[in-house]
Write an enzyme that holds these catalytic residues in place. Structure first.
Site, mmCIF file in Angstrom:
data_model
loop_
_atom_site.group_PDB
_atom_site.id
_atom_site.type_symbol
_atom_site.label_atom_id
_atom_site.label_comp_id
_atom_site.label_asym_id
_atom_site.label_seq_id
_atom_site.Cartn_x
_atom_site.Cartn_y
_atom_site.Cartn_z
ATOM 1 N N TYR A 50 -7.958 -1.278 3.330
ATOM 2 C CA TYR A 50 -6.764 -1.095 2.490
ATOM 3 C C TYR A 50 -5.504 -1.524 3.237
ATOM 4 C CZ TYR A 50 -3.516 1.293 -0.697
ATOM 5 O OH TYR A 50 -2.506 1.585 -1.578
ATOM 6 N N ALA A 51 -5.375 -1.090 4.499
ATOM 7 C CA ALA A 51 -4.197 -1.446 5.285
ATOM 8 C C ALA A 51 -4.119 -2.955 5.500
ATOM 9 C CB ALA A 51 -4.223 -0.715 6.628
ATOM 10 N N LYS A 107 -2.892 -4.590 2.320
ATOM 11 C CA LYS A 107 -1.480 -4.353 2.053
ATOM 12 C C LYS A 107 -0.587 -5.076 3.060
ATOM 13 C CE LYS A 107 -2.051 -1.794 -1.585
ATOM 14 N NZ LYS A 107 -1.601 -2.270 -2.917
#
Length: 247
Positions: free
Chosen positions: A155-156, A159
């Site tokens: 996820y990081a 993003k």
């Protein structure tokens, strides 16, 4: 009604931040194309817009990770409304796990939806926006794209990739009058975070200077600013909507 006669397309508009953004842009006068992988959720948002604001809104079911589907939706929106002025790349998923336990398929899926999905819609929308020499693209990133977070490497990374995509696209499209910016929410009270235990929420609140989690409407307000005329000299920026959590 700063967005009167503007056409906005929002991905992941069926719930949460995406729905709040769709409603806020419609309240400001925009015609809204609500896009979601779940057809019923997208239709629900579009119906609420029509009933609440007597505004024009349509829904589209789409897997954002599929470029063909993304391009088809963009083409249909332009055919229906005659233009595309605002694109909000919000669709996203999580598949949290520590790196040593993370399944390669979960890494791939999160990157395909969160990052490739934004690229797909940006690429599909760019031709119309650069042709009309105007447009605003807003990517919904996250503060974890700036700081990282244990258990969220996929996820990081997605993003953080959105921030890189934002800045690169901003430089490419600026000569044609198209602006590209990002919003990086912090701890936002959504359906996703509502599943967390109370003690976990309290831990988050303790590290937020304003002492509370944000709301989807807080994020929508930042998106409205970036989508509208008051930010005409802003491009390539990342606005953190996090109550001061990451300074």
């Amino acid at each position: 009604m700063v967005l009167t006669e503007r056409v906005a397309l929002i991905t992941g508009a069926g719930r949460g931040i995406g729905k709040a953004v769709a409603l806020r842009l419609a309240a400001a006068g925009a015609s809204v194309a609500a896009v979601d992988i779940e057809a019923e959720a997208a239709a629900g948002t579009a119906e609420e817009i029509r009933e609440t604001f007597s505004a024009t809104s349509s829904s589209f079911a789409c897997d954002v990770s599929d470029y063909g589907q993304a391009a088809s939706v963009v083409e249909e929106v332009i055919g229906k409304y005659g233009s595309l002025d605002i694109l909000v790349n919000n669709a996203g998923i999580t598949r949290d796990s520590l790196i040593m336990r993370m399944k390669p398929d979960d890494w791939d899926l999160v990157l395909r939806v969160n990052l490739t999905g934004a690229f797909n819609f940006t690429r599909a929308a760019a031709r119309q926006m650069t042709k009309q020499r105007s447009g605003s693209i807003v990517n919904i990133s996250s503060v974890v794209g700036l700081t990282g977070n244990a258990g969220q490497a996929n996820y990081a990374a997605s993003k953080a990739g959105l921030i890189g995509l934002t800045k690169s696209a901003a430089k490419e499209f600026a000569p044609r009058g198209v602006r590209v910016n990002a919003v990086a929410p912090g701890f936002i009270e959504t359906e996703m975070t509502s599943r967390l235990a109370d003690e976990v929420k309290e831990q988050w609140h303790r590290i937020i200077p304003l002492g509370r989690g944000g709301t989807a409407e807080d994020v929508a307000s930042a998106v409205l600013f970036l989508a509208g005329p008051d930010s005409e000299y802003l491009t390539g920026q990342v606005i953190q909507v996090d109550g001061g959590m990451v300074m």
